[in-house]
Design a protein around this motif. Structure first.
Motif, PDB file in Angstrom:
ATOM      1  N   UNK A 145       0.816  -1.214   0.000  1.00 14.30           N
ATOM      2  CA  UNK A 145       0.000   0.000   0.000  1.00 14.30           C
ATOM      3  C   UNK A 145       0.850   1.265   0.000  1.00 14.30           C
ATOM      4  N   UNK A 146       1.796   1.344   0.908  1.00 17.04           N
ATOM      5  CA  UNK A 146       2.537   2.594   1.076  1.00 17.04           C
ATOM      6  C   UNK A 146       3.483   2.841  -0.103  1.00 17.04           C
ATOM      7  N   UNK A 147       4.106   1.777  -0.585  1.00 14.84           N
ATOM      8  CA  UNK A 147       4.987   1.926  -1.739  1.00 14.84           C
ATOM      9  C   UNK A 147       4.221   2.322  -2.987  1.00 14.84           C
ATOM     10  N   UNK A 148       3.026   1.770  -3.143  1.00 16.43           N
ATOM     11  CA  UNK A 148       2.219   2.084  -4.328  1.00 16.43           C
ATOM     12  C   UNK A 148       1.693   3.512  -4.272  1.00 16.43           C
ATOM     13  N   UNK A 149       1.264   3.960  -3.078  1.00 22.48           N
ATOM     14  CA  UNK A 149       0.809   5.354  -2.970  1.00 22.48           C
ATOM     15  C   UNK A 149       1.942   6.299  -3.335  1.00 22.48           C
ATOM     16  N   UNK A 150       3.137   6.001  -2.826  1.00 17.26           N
ATOM     17  CA  UNK A 150       4.309   6.839  -3.127  1.00 17.26           C
ATOM     18  C   UNK A 150       4.634   6.809  -4.621  1.00 17.26           C
ATOM     19  N   UNK A 151       4.528   5.609  -5.229  1.00 13.57           N
ATOM     20  CA  UNK A 151       4.866   5.453  -6.641  1.00 13.57           C
ATOM     21  C   UNK A 151       3.854   6.125  -7.550  1.00 13.57           C
ATOM     22  N   UNK A 152       2.569   5.974  -7.245  1.00 18.18           N
ATOM     23  CA  UNK A 152       1.543   6.360  -8.225  1.00 18.18           C
ATOM     24  C   UNK A 152       0.730   7.593  -7.839  1.00 18.18           C
ATOM     25  N   UNK A 153       0.639   7.896  -6.529  1.00 21.03           N
ATOM     26  CA  UNK A 153      -0.266   8.981  -6.128  1.00 21.03           C
ATOM     27  C   UNK A 153       0.509   9.996  -5.282  1.00 21.03           C
ATOM     28  N   UNK A 154       0.289  10.001  -3.988  1.00 18.78           N
ATOM     29  CA  UNK A 154       0.990  10.937  -3.125  1.00 18.78           C
ATOM     30  C   UNK A 154       1.592  10.168  -1.955  1.00 18.78           C
ATOM     31  N   UNK A 155       2.781  10.572  -1.500  1.00 18.05           N
ATOM     32  CA  UNK A 155       3.346   9.896  -0.318  1.00 18.05           C
ATOM     33  C   UNK A 155       2.358   9.986   0.841  1.00 18.05           C
ATOM     34  N   UNK A 156       2.303   8.949   1.637  1.00 15.03           N
ATOM     35  CA  UNK A 156       1.334   8.892   2.735  1.00 15.03           C
ATOM     36  C   UNK A 156       1.430  10.110   3.635  1.00 15.03           C
ATOM     37  N   UNK A 157       2.662  10.614   3.808  1.00 12.84           N
ATOM     38  CA  UNK A 157       2.877  11.708   4.745  1.00 12.84           C
ATOM     39  C   UNK A 157       2.104  12.966   4.358  1.00 12.84           C
ATOM     40  N   UNK A 158       1.692  13.052   3.084  1.00 15.38           N
ATOM     41  CA  UNK A 158       0.918  14.214   2.667  1.00 15.38           C
ATOM     42  C   UNK A 158      -0.486  14.217   3.275  1.00 15.38           C
ATOM     43  N   UNK A 159      -0.945  13.041   3.686  1.00 14.84           N
ATOM     44  CA  UNK A 159      -2.294  12.945   4.245  1.00 14.84           C
ATOM     45  C   UNK A 159      -3.389  13.314   3.264  1.00 14.84           C
ATOM     46  N   UNK A 160      -3.185  13.032   1.965  1.00 10.11           N
ATOM     47  CA  UNK A 160      -4.186  13.392   0.950  1.00 10.11           C
ATOM     48  C   UNK A 160      -5.497  12.640   1.177  1.00 10.11           C
ATOM     49  N   UNK A 161      -6.591  13.310   0.870  1.00  7.70           N
ATOM     50  CA  UNK A 161      -7.880  12.624   0.899  1.00  7.70           C
ATOM     51  C   UNK A 161      -8.037  11.785  -0.358  1.00  7.70           C
ATOM     52  N   UNK A 162      -8.694  10.659  -0.204  1.00  7.90           N
ATOM     53  CA  UNK A 162      -8.859   9.750  -1.336  1.00  7.90           C
ATOM     54  C   UNK A 162     -10.309   9.803  -1.827  1.00  7.90           C
ATOM     55  N   UNK A 163     -10.520  10.040  -3.127  1.00 10.27           N
ATOM     56  CA  UNK A 163     -11.888  10.047  -3.661  1.00 10.27           C
ATOM     57  C   UNK A 163     -12.560   8.686  -3.455  1.00 10.27           C
ATOM     58  N   UNK A 164     -13.886   8.687  -3.479  1.00  8.91           N
ATOM     59  CA  UNK A 164     -14.618   7.442  -3.198  1.00  8.91           C
ATOM     60  C   UNK A 164     -14.405   6.369  -4.259  1.00  8.91           C
ATOM     61  N   UNK A 165     -14.007   6.762  -5.480  1.00 13.13           N
ATOM     62  CA  UNK A 165     -13.807   5.772  -6.540  1.00 13.13           C
ATOM     63  C   UNK A 165     -12.469   5.045  -6.414  1.00 13.13           C
ATOM     64  N   UNK A 166     -11.598   5.518  -5.541  1.00 10.47           N
ATOM     65  CA  UNK A 166     -10.280   4.880  -5.451  1.00 10.47           C
ATOM     66  C   UNK A 166     -10.372   3.504  -4.822  1.00 10.47           C
ATOM     67  N   UNK A 167      -9.371   2.716  -5.125  1.00  7.22           N
ATOM     68  CA  UNK A 167      -9.224   1.432  -4.436  1.00  7.22           C
ATOM     69  C   UNK A 167      -8.018   1.536  -3.502  1.00  7.22           C
TER      70      UNK A 167
END
Lengths: 349, 349
Positions: free
Chosen positions: A144-166
């Protein structure tokens, strides 16, 4: 169905000597362990770092554990495995390279995004069926954490995730394919040997969807094309399978897939299942559209699907891991997110 | 050498029905066109963007041209190709995905860094030899500017390059493997049919080298292990081959490789060649240690090596593309740069 050629229809292969899946392993993270499939996994690790220093290192260590567990469950040593076929989601497959290199097994590195378990089993099965290796391992992972960093935002950013995300599954699964299942006779009374009867190799399908936060919509068209190709190539109806199992379409992708296949005259709503939907409890785990990642389909296969076949609760499934082909570069340059899905026909004997 | 099994020794395969390479294509950039191999390439493109909008788009367009050229040279249509096996250096293989998706050919995506042409020919050959597909394409690409952006610094930074670095080749090469070469008889007088006799699948080899600006040193140990494995598995001497051809070790890697193999009792100095060394003129092209990238070995193979075999100047070569397994993430986290190399035995009939 009868066909002397290994080639069946436009995209499918039927194996003359279907490789046996003699062992499968499943290593999962804490959140996955708390989900509906939690009790089936071989190991659930509470530490998201898996004892490592970085997210990438964590994923490598998890994959190594999956490889070791599969080898051990098969009663083998690492030298018995002639080839490995594997990959992961990270750029340049670093989870795989650093995870399994100490095993010193000749490697075919593959990338099919979250369809990787389908691709690696397909190539592994070709190798075993064709006599190119007695024992071949197919393996993949996601974190999970590696994929968020690779494809979206590093976890530390605390970004909100849209409801369509997996939610990318932290998990690694491996299977060992063998030309024979030596435990066959002694087990036949209580456990069915399980084999790979054939595969349908996927094409890239692009419906122009550009929302990287809605992977289900991006991948559903490729699952549709691969499932339709499988049914058409074999000349069978969806009921031929006890279950048609996609990798990680989630709730949104599921509806799209069922609709698309209806247009083709196939109703899979009765016997359809998605690993991403099974992985988490929608009401309590806050995972929105469901689980995703290479590991999602891999550990559902090894912990849940194969045991169902062994217990003869199911006889035959079509396992269809689904992948979204994007990188942050392609996405930020305005490209769409095409999908690919590979179908694997798995049967209990 | 005689062996009824397809499996030979620990890592090698010998094909019962060696697939023919019925066509190969080579698309190159301007700088490559100005190098010693320039006159052999099918197409040299003056525009580094290949008519596209981004470096990644440029590489995709180049790969598509290589695929189209190979299909055309083979006298085929795209629907004749049952499967493609391909990949590139970019994270999540976006050059490949976006380059070839409109061809709608079922795809096995592979990643072996700059060893990719070896891996894709290996898998493609297994598919054809085993009867899983009559015609299969193996393809790869690399682009100088895209690779600098992916692995080092964007070109716009104007960074100085250490002398040990290699220059990523802008090029894409494809081969079409077929169970038969229908042009065999008419051509036999003047051109030898060329086939893939076997492969040696590489393992990941890590000597702990951490200098990402010295890829030759990172990859030489893996080339050494794969070449030694091939010679040991087959029980032959280096002289068995007219040429042993690595992908992109460059000047530094070349010396290391020759030394390492000497320790094993093998002297390859007489019949050794490296595609990276052949690609550029060291004195005038400012490419330091030589060419590199997936495209380097691919277009050298298709434009120079295969024609030598067809003209019967060489009878038998061991083609060993070499890959460095790193990403900026793994490198910046302090990891070493392991290597992998796959050996492909190619013969004129």
């Amino acid at each position: 169905m009868e066909n002397n050629s290994k080639m069946c229809g436009k995209q499918s292969l039927l194996f003359a000597n279907p490789p046996y899946i003699i062992a499968g392993s499943s290593i999962a993270g804490k959140k996955e362990g708390e989900g509906p499939l939690g009790r089936y996994f071989d190991q659930v690790e509470e530490d998201p770092m898996f004892g490592g220093d970085t997210w990438e290192d964590a994923e490598s260590r998890m994959m190594r554990r999956a490889a070791d567990a599969a080898i051990e469950k098969a009663g083998l040593k690492k030298d018995d495995i002639r080839y490995m076929v594997g990959g992961d989601l990270l750029g340049q497959l670093i989870a795989t390279s650093f995870g399994i290199m100490d095993l010193e097994i000749p490697l075919f590195g593959v990338y099919g995004a979250c369809s990787t378990m389908g691709e690696s089993i397909a190539i592994g099965s070709v190798l075993v069926d064709g006599g190119y290796g007695d024992k071949v391992m197919a393996i993949t992972s996601s974190h999970f954490a590696g994929a968020e960093k690779q494809f979206r935002f590093p976890l530390a950013y605390g970004s909100q995730r849209p409801l369509a995300t997996s939610w990318t599954v932290t998990g690694s699964g491996a299977v060992i394919l063998d030309k024979d299942d030596n435990r066959k006779e002694e087990l036949q009374e209580k456990e069915a040997p399980v084999c790979v009867k054939g595969v349908t190799v996927g094409r890239i399908v692009d419906y122009g969807v550009k929302d990287s936060m809605n992977m289900g919509a991006c991948m559903a068209p490729s699952a549709y094309k691969t499932i339709a190709a499988n049914l058409n190539d074999l000349g069978v109806k969806p009921e031929y399978y006890d279950k048609i199992i996609t990798g990680d379409l989630g709730y949104i992708g599921k509806d799209i897939l069922i609709d698309l296949l209806k247009q083709e005259g196939y109703d899979i709503s009765k016997n359809y299942m998605d690993c991403g939907i099974e992985m988490f409890d929608k009401d309590t785990q806050d995972t929105h559209s469901g689980g995703s990642g290479c590991g999602c389909s891999a550990i559902t296969l090894t912990s849940y699907v194969i045991p169902k076949l062994r217990r003869r609760e199911w006889k035959r499934v079509l396992f269809v891991p689904t992948g979204a082909l994007l990188s942050t570069v392609s996405f930020n340059e305005g490209n769409s997110v095409p999908g690919i899905a590979h179908g694997v026909m798995i049967e209990g004997m």
